[in-house]
Design an enzyme around this catalytic site. Structure first.
Site, PDB file in Angstrom:
ATOM      1  N   LYS A 190      -0.272  -4.827   1.295  1.00 34.73           N
ATOM      2  CA  LYS A 190      -1.528  -4.608   0.559  1.00 34.73           C
ATOM      3  C   LYS A 190      -1.239  -3.972  -0.792  1.00 34.73           C
ATOM      4  CE  LYS A 190      -5.286  -3.511   3.537  1.00 34.73           C
ATOM      5  NZ  LYS A 190      -5.911  -2.497   4.429  1.00 34.73           N
ATOM      6  N   GLY A 240      -8.796  -9.218  -1.433  1.00 32.51           N
ATOM      7  CA  GLY A 240      -7.693  -9.971  -0.834  1.00 32.51           C
ATOM      8  C   GLY A 240      -6.539 -10.246  -1.796  1.00 32.51           C
ATOM      9  N   GLU A 256     -14.763   6.023  14.272  1.00 26.15           N
ATOM     10  CA  GLU A 256     -14.557   4.607  14.549  1.00 26.15           C
ATOM     11  C   GLU A 256     -13.070   4.328  14.760  1.00 26.15           C
ATOM     12  OE1 GLU A 256     -18.388   2.629  12.346  1.00 26.15           O
ATOM     13  OE2 GLU A 256     -16.489   2.525  11.268  1.00 26.15           O
ATOM     14  N   ARG A 297     -22.859  10.932   9.793  1.00 21.85           N
ATOM     15  CA  ARG A 297     -24.317  10.766   9.752  1.00 21.85           C
ATOM     16  C   ARG A 297     -24.771  10.134  11.053  1.00 21.85           C
ATOM     17  NH1 ARG A 297     -24.077   5.308   9.719  1.00 21.85           N
ATOM     18  NH2 ARG A 297     -22.431   4.367   8.465  1.00 21.85           N
TER      19      ARG A 297
END
Lengths: 455, 132
Positions: A157, A164, A275, A291
């Site tokens: 990356k 991308g 997450e 939140r």
């Protein structure tokens, strides 16, 4: 407890927060844009003030107008909902500077968790697994070493990246040298910055997140996990459920433990969600949302806890009053998001007036919405119209109830995601609980191909 | 133009200021140190009562574009007042900042729609000005 709270949001979450406040005996002040003057959150609040024209940048994001409304109407606290200013550390800070309680974590914690690189570093230090990766790779030899350490497949990356550009999937060691050269060249050409780093490529992971509640007196509890792998190509969630199906007990507890540990290590307060990406039997921290989240109702259904009321209670300084042992989940809950979108057209959002509105009800069915017959859907905001939630003692009972609920859901005037949610529920992958984040994009491509074949 | 004399205008203005300063809302003000004539001035600026003039050519509404507390600026404008130049009629106080509200050109104030100290929001009508 607060006397009066300003709700700095719109749509279903503003309605949800308003009702939570009223349930606690707290008066409410709504804000709205000129496009929302007839909105449900406006009519249900005790007071309502227009803060600007339709475009959010000039209304729901106008910090001075919002803070001024709270002060002029003698509010003591501000609930930001989700989206808009909910994760804006500066907004939270400005509220504090003017003597208003921001219903959420402290501004430095919002700031630290809002920056993905900082959040990852903090989590790593707290012993939470993050996606394995490298620093900037100065040479192809460094890249070879990193790939060996991380394990193929890997993703190259561009550090300045986006869209991308400068990104390469490398599946085998023999492809690395060429991929490194071309990614560097492309990054240099696109961003005038050819610096490249490497991350482990997770193939079709699941998105599993853990809900936490932390009071200002050191008590942290988790309220289990949610599987949110049914995501649009834009990574926006469409269907969520709890508990996550087919998640090994050991991994499930590890996720819960990591979430609580992470919160304790950063001194997190109020409601939050961590997450994770789950691949095989491994979980990697992805990001934290500081939140309330859209999909919080599924957790409320199985834990019997009103998370929004808890947010307000915590912010007013109250203790949770229970510990992990006291919170026990029961049954299974699923949420389907009914959006004003055209799934056949890459989920392009729609706008206009909705008519013929009918929502399901009955035991174990909950609908969070701001939509009513004749309501207008402005083009400026998130396309969420309603969240249909179904509870069951078992996963299959919840699915069955959800199918009935979706069949009773009618919204005319705009294209919605209702029919597609119903179709997804009927797929083998959903029935078996074997779907991952690759499911919905593939499902939509398949549906498009099938509809073309039938011409 | 044969408008009321400057003396009456000044007295009306003084009464308007008196009302605003004392946060009075009633028009039935009586002051022993003033003459009856002043107390009975028909344009008693008990905002937000409009004084309707002759058939208006065009009435502009001056609206708030910031949310905050409405304050009339001194000399306090009054219904019926004729404005020739551009001046600050009021301001909306927001987070300690004074956001001026101006008449934007000549005209006659036909209505003052908010009271001093009111919370005003975006797009809220503050004044009506008749342009000739």
């Amino acid at each position: 407890m607060f006397h009066k709270v300003l709700i700095a949001n719109r749509g279903e979450i503003a309605v949800r927060v308003n009702r939570a406040c009223h349930g606690l005996g707290v008066q409410t002040v709504a804000i709205y844009s000129q496009a929302d003057k007839d909105a449900m959150h406006v009519s249900e609040a005790d007071e309502a003030y227009c803060v600007g024209p339709g475009p959010a940048a000039r209304s729901y994001l106008d910090v001075a107008n919002i803070v001024s409304t709270a002060l002029a109407t003698r509010c003591e606290a501000v609930h930001p909902g989700y989206g808009f200013l909910a994760e804006n550390a500066r907004f939270a800070e400005i509220c504090g500077d003017h003597g208003l309680v921001f219903i959420g974590p402290r501004p430095p914690v919002i700031g630290a968790m809002g920056d993905k690189a900082t959040a990852k570093r903090i989590m790593k230090e707290a012993g939470v697994a993050t996606t394995p990766g490298s620093d900037i790779l100065e040479s192809v030899q460094k890249a070879r070493d990193a790939a060996k350490r991380i394990g193929y497949p890997v993703l190259l990356k561009a550090t300045a990246g986006g869209g991308g550009k400068g990104m390469r999937v490398v599946e085998r060691p023999e492809d690395l040298d060429r991929a490194f050269a071309s990614a560097t060249a492309e990054a240099e050409a696109s961003f005038k910055d050819g610096r490249i780093y490497m991350e482990k490529l997770l193939i079709h992971p699941r998105h599993v997140e853990v809900q936490v509640l932390a009071d200002e007196h050191g008590t942290v509890v988790h309220l289990g996990e949610r599987d949110c792998s049914i995501q649009k190509p834009s990574h926006q969630k469409l269907i969520e459920e709890t508990p996550a199906p087919n998640l090994a007990t050991k991994l499930r507890s590890a996720l819960h433990d990591m979430a609580v540990k992470a919160c304790k290590s950063v001194g997190y307060t109020n409601a939050g969600t961590l997450e994770f990406l789950v691949a095989g039997d491994r979980a990697y921290f992805m990001e934290m949302n500081t939140r309330i989240q859209v999909e919080h109702p599924v957790t409320e259904m199985v834990y019997g806890i009103d998370i929004v009321k808890e947010q307000i209670r915590i912010a007013s300084g109250e203790r949770l009053g229970y510990t992990q042992r006291d919170v026990q989940p029961r049954g299974h809950a699923i949420e389907c998001r009914i959006n004003a979108e055209d799934p056949q057209n890459n989920f392009a959002p729609g706008a206009g007036a909705v008519t013929g509105v009918a929502f399901p009800d009955g035991p174990g069915v909950r609908v969070d919405t701001h939509v009513y017959d004749g309501a207008s859907v402005p083009p400026y905001y998130d396309s969420l119209l309603a969240k249909v939630v179904a509870f069951g003692d078992t996963r299959s009972a919840a699915i069955e109830r959800m199918e009935g609920a979706l069949r009773q859901t009618v919204i005319e005037g705009v294209r919605t995601t209702t029919a597609e949610c119903l179709e997804i529920l009927q797929t083998r992958e959903f029935r078996d609980g074997t779907y991952d984040v690759g499911f919905l994009p593939a499902f939509m491509t398949g549906a498009a191909a099938a509809s073309q074949a039938h011409g | 133009m044969s408008s009321p004399s400057d003396g009456i205008a000044a007295r009306v203005r003084a009464l308007a200021e008196f009302l605003v300063e004392n946060d009075l809302q009633s028009v039935s003000i009586e002051r022993s140190d003033e003459s009856f004539e002043v107390a009975r001035v028909p344009a008693a600026p008990a905002v937000p009562i409009a004084v309707v003039g002759p058939a208006a050519v065009r009435v502009d509404q001056i609206v708030a574009d910031r949310v905050g507390i409405f304050h009339l600026t001194r000399p306090v404008p009054f219904a019926g007042e004729v404005l020739d130049g551009d001046r600050e009629l009021a301001y909306v106080e927001q987070l300690g900042i004074r956001n001026p509200i101006r008449n934007r050109g000549a005209g006659r104030v036909t209505a003052i729609l908010q009271r001093d100290g009111d919370v005003v929001d975006y797009g809220r009508a503050l004044f009506e000005i008749e342009r000739s």
